[in-house]
Design a protein around this motif. Structure first.
Motif, PDB file in Angstrom:
ATOM      1  N   GLN A 256       0.850  -1.489  -0.299  1.00 25.58           N
ATOM      2  CA  GLN A 256       0.066   0.144  -0.367  1.00 25.58           C
ATOM      3  C   GLN A 256       1.167   1.181   0.056  1.00 25.58           C
ATOM      4  OE1 GLN A 256      -0.710  -2.647   2.198  1.00 25.58           O
ATOM      5  NE2 GLN A 256      -0.265  -1.420   4.694  1.00 25.58           N
ATOM      6  N   GLN A 257       0.468   2.429  -0.228  1.00 23.24           N
ATOM      7  CA  GLN A 257       0.784   3.544  -0.441  1.00 23.24           C
ATOM      8  C   GLN A 257       1.195   4.165   0.637  1.00 23.24           C
ATOM      9  OE1 GLN A 257      -0.955   5.836  -3.967  1.00 23.24           O
ATOM     10  NE2 GLN A 257       0.033   4.931  -5.413  1.00 23.24           N
ATOM     11  N   VAL A 258       2.394   4.908   1.295  1.00 19.53           N
ATOM     12  CA  VAL A 258       2.486   5.181   2.002  1.00 19.53           C
ATOM     13  C   VAL A 258       3.482   7.180   2.269  1.00 19.53           C
ATOM     14  CG1 VAL A 258       4.114   5.930   4.536  1.00 19.53           C
ATOM     15  CG2 VAL A 258       3.439   3.388   3.447  1.00 19.53           C
ATOM     16  N   VAL A 259       2.215   8.120   2.550  1.00 19.22           N
ATOM     17  CA  VAL A 259       2.836   9.012   1.737  1.00 19.22           C
ATOM     18  C   VAL A 259       3.315  10.190   3.358  1.00 19.22           C
ATOM     19  CG1 VAL A 259       1.866  11.294   1.144  1.00 19.22           C
ATOM     20  CG2 VAL A 259       0.313   9.183   0.738  1.00 19.22           C
ATOM     21  N   TYR A 260       4.052  10.952   2.504  1.00 15.90           N
ATOM     22  CA  TYR A 260       5.067  10.993   4.032  1.00 15.90           C
ATOM     23  C   TYR A 260       5.694  12.753   3.128  1.00 15.90           C
ATOM     24  CZ  TYR A 260       8.663   8.556   2.379  1.00 15.90           C
ATOM     25  OH  TYR A 260      10.039   7.690   1.746  1.00 15.90           O
ATOM     26  N   GLU A 261       6.443  13.031   4.665  1.00 17.53           N
ATOM     27  CA  GLU A 261       7.116  14.889   4.479  1.00 17.53           C
ATOM     28  C   GLU A 261       8.448  14.327   4.498  1.00 17.53           C
ATOM     29  OE1 GLU A 261       5.502  17.613   3.134  1.00 17.53           O
ATOM     30  OE2 GLU A 261       3.780  17.025   3.671  1.00 17.53           O
ATOM     31  N   ALA A 262       8.971  14.897   3.207  1.00 17.53           N
ATOM     32  CA  ALA A 262      10.712  14.860   3.032  1.00 17.53           C
ATOM     33  C   ALA A 262      11.437  14.618   4.155  1.00 17.53           C
ATOM     34  CB  ALA A 262      11.014  15.784   1.894  1.00 17.53           C
ATOM     35  N   ASP A 263      11.080  15.533   4.959  1.00 11.67           N
ATOM     36  CA  ASP A 263      11.573  15.638   6.659  1.00 11.67           C
ATOM     37  C   ASP A 263      11.823  14.734   7.402  1.00 11.67           C
ATOM     38  OD1 ASP A 263       9.930  17.147   6.450  1.00 11.67           O
ATOM     39  OD2 ASP A 263      10.386  18.853   7.978  1.00 11.67           O
ATOM     40  N   ASP A 264      10.154  13.968   7.066  1.00 11.65           N
ATOM     41  CA  ASP A 264       9.698  13.059   8.630  1.00 11.65           C
ATOM     42  C   ASP A 264      10.938  12.416   8.994  1.00 11.65           C
ATOM     43  OD1 ASP A 264       7.598  14.420   8.547  1.00 11.65           O
ATOM     44  OD2 ASP A 264       6.227  13.127   7.022  1.00 11.65           O
ATOM     45  N   ASP A 265      10.693  12.036   9.623  1.00 15.40           N
ATOM     46  CA  ASP A 265      12.188  10.396  10.458  1.00 15.40           C
ATOM     47  C   ASP A 265      11.174   9.385   9.763  1.00 15.40           C
ATOM     48  OD1 ASP A 265      12.405   8.286  12.649  1.00 15.40           O
ATOM     49  OD2 ASP A 265      13.719   9.086  12.347  1.00 15.40           O
ATOM     50  N   ILE A 266      12.319   8.459   8.787  1.00 13.14           N
ATOM     51  CA  ILE A 266      11.190   7.225   8.486  1.00 13.14           C
ATOM     52  C   ILE A 266      10.608   6.272  10.009  1.00 13.14           C
ATOM     53  CG2 ILE A 266      13.417   5.953   8.513  1.00 13.14           C
ATOM     54  CD1 ILE A 266      10.637   5.829   5.706  1.00 13.14           C
ATOM     55  N   GLN A 267      11.174   6.135  10.753  1.00 16.63           N
ATOM     56  CA  GLN A 267      10.874   5.096  12.279  1.00 16.63           C
ATOM     57  C   GLN A 267       9.345   5.553  12.134  1.00 16.63           C
ATOM     58  OE1 GLN A 267      11.998   1.734  12.553  1.00 16.63           O
ATOM     59  NE2 GLN A 267       9.933   1.877  13.228  1.00 16.63           N
ATOM     60  N   LEU A 270       6.943   4.510  10.119  1.00 17.71           N
ATOM     61  CA  LEU A 270       6.291   3.711  10.055  1.00 17.71           C
ATOM     62  C   LEU A 270       5.752   2.949  11.290  1.00 17.71           C
ATOM     63  CD1 LEU A 270      10.237   1.762   8.336  1.00 17.71           C
ATOM     64  CD2 LEU A 270       7.466   1.704   7.213  1.00 17.71           C
ATOM     65  N   ASP A 271       5.481   3.851  11.796  1.00 15.78           N
ATOM     66  CA  ASP A 271       4.851   3.711  12.941  1.00 15.78           C
ATOM     67  C   ASP A 271       3.476   3.905  13.370  1.00 15.78           C
ATOM     68  OD1 ASP A 271       6.855   2.108  14.268  1.00 15.78           O
ATOM     69  OD2 ASP A 271       7.592   4.226  15.477  1.00 15.78           O
ATOM     70  N   ARG A 272       3.433   4.969  12.428  1.00 15.84           N
ATOM     71  CA  ARG A 272       1.979   5.369  12.167  1.00 15.84           C
ATOM     72  C   ARG A 272       0.856   4.391  11.900  1.00 15.84           C
ATOM     73  NH1 ARG A 272       2.672  10.126   7.845  1.00 15.84           N
ATOM     74  NH2 ARG A 272       4.638  11.343   9.209  1.00 15.84           N
TER      75      ARG A 272
END
Length: 449
Positions: A256-267, A270-272
């Protein structure tokens, strides 16, 4: 036309220069009028197209900044340059403004004539949601010849289907001795709309008819049209009302697609909680708790349920209706393509595992599930084609034919085709136990030859 002598190679010799081509001529006719052609066929020739050698063309356009830019034939702007009558405003086939969106494609039929498919998405304040608005905009009846003789003549010439059926089995629409367009339609005194199809347009049995090829055709053979468009362009323009359509996304497990900002912490992303969910997954979750939902396929689901984005859940529909359309997928994408096929057939699955379960048995892949449900062909025609070709073709030719079948993604079960034709395909191959070869081995073997 004015052309500076020696300017042909100037752009190549001086790439930094800004050249322009000016067309200077006297206008003898009103350029805003599209004059009718004087010949029965209209063609266009491009220098060099007659030969077999296809070379790249230098296509130079002037940008809004006044600078010149070299573009590819695949560039969106090039289509408007090729067909200025179809794209008079230089658009690229997709426009967005306040009141509507327009999406259209241009296809070219057998004689090279252009054919446009246009879909209009209206703003909510401009939509006409009730059937009372359909009849004035999209009639499907023969007009009264005394009230509007011009419209009557246009409908007779351009908007009557047939004759076909028993009156003309040679009509192009005939497939297996039946009209593929489902003409003649049924008589109907009032326009009605169903949740899973196009509306039934008003086609009254009022005695009006037109005669074509010696056959009397009534309102049941009228193709839906718009009065203004028909008079304006005087050609065949089929107009249909599109019910509310919801595009249904889907994905393979864990994709599934995951939308996030460029400066978001990847962990943190993934915890959302939303990462583990999607519109598609919410459908399967709804099937877990709602018995009525389990009676519907993914395509049928929007007719009875609505998606609440803020709540990230599905709720039973209270008013209105919509029809669902799953995003199209190329067969070359493999499992995603077969998953899409299943979503049009399987009702109420609660997990990806249930989608590929057939008669209580869990299949190893979505492709196998499609095959076990009889949704795919058994490849018999390809097996017979190879056997027939073996009567005159060499082993090399047969393997080349098999390779073309693999590359075209036409085979549902390549290994089955191999098992039934290996003795023909392996002619001359210095290998043993050819019959045990699996699909990856087949591909490597074909590359070897």
């Amino acid at each position: 036309m004015y052309w500076e002598p020696g300017a042909t190679n100037s752009l190549h010799e001086n790439p930094g220069s800004n050249l322009k081509l000016r067309l200077i001529g006297k206008r003898e006719q009103d350029g805003r009028i599209y004059n009718l052609p004087t010949s029965s066929e209209v063609v266009a020739l491009i220098v060099g197209d007659i030969c077999d050698l296809i070379e790249k063309r230098d296509i130079i356009v002037e940008t809004s900044s006044g600078l010149l830019k070299c573009i590819s034939e695949l560039h969106l702007s090039y289509l408007a340059l090729q067909y200025p009558l179809l794209f008079p405003y230089g658009d690229d086939g997709y426009r967005v403004d306040i009141l509507h969106r327009v999406v259209y494609t241009i296809e070219f039929q057998k004689r090279g004539l252009s054919h446009s498919h246009i879909c209009l998405f209206m703003h909510s304040v401009c939509k006409l949601p009730t059937i009372e608005y359909i009849d004035p905009i999209i009639p499907a009846e023969i007009p009264n010849i005394d009230e509007d003789p011009e419209l009557y003549s246009l409908v007779k010439e351009f908007m009557i289907h047939g004759p076909c059926g028993a009156e003309n089995f040679n009509c192009p629409c005939m497939v297996d001795r039946k009209c593929s367009k489902n003409f003649p339609k049924q008589f109907c005194n009032h326009t009605s709309v169903y949740s899973d199809d196009f509306p039934l347009y008003r086609r009254r049995n009022d005695g009006n008819f037109v005669e074509k090829s010696g056959v009397q055709l009534d309102n049941r053979n009228v193709v839906p049209y718009n009065k203004y468009l028909l008079k304006r362009y005087q050609t065949h323009i089929n107009v249909e009302w599109h019910p509310a359509v919801i595009r249904l996304p889907f994905h393979l497990p864990g994709q599934q697609q995951v939308v996030y900002e460029a400066d978001d912490d990847i962990q943190d992303v993934l915890d959302r909680p939303s990462v583990a969910s999607s519109v598609f997954i919410s459908w399967m979750k709804c099937n877990e708790i709602n018995k009525e939902a389990r009676k519907l396929t993914y395509v049928e689901f929007p007719t009875k349920f609505v998606w609440k984005p803020k709540l990230q859940t599905r709720k039973p529909r209270e008013v209105g209706f919509s029809i669902g359309r799953i995003h199209s997928v190329s067969p070359k994408l493999g499992e995603a393509y077969f998953l899409r096929i299943l979503l049009n057939k399987v009702k109420g699955p609660r997990s990806f595992k249930e989608i590929r379960t057939v008669n209580g048995e869990v299949c190893s892949s979505f492709k196998d599930a499609c095959y076990n449900l009889g949704l795919l062909d058994d490849d018999k025609e390809y097996i017979e084609a190879i056997k027939e070709a073996s009567l005159f073709g060499s082993g090399f030719y047969l393997r080349f034919l098999f390779a073309m079948m693999l590359l075209s993604s036409s085979l549902c079960k390549p290994e089955i085709v191999w098992e039934n034709t290996w003795e023909y395909l392996s002619d001359g191959i210095l290998y043993t136990q050819q019959k045990r070869l699996k699909s990856p081995d087949i591909i490597c073997l074909l590359h070897y030859y």
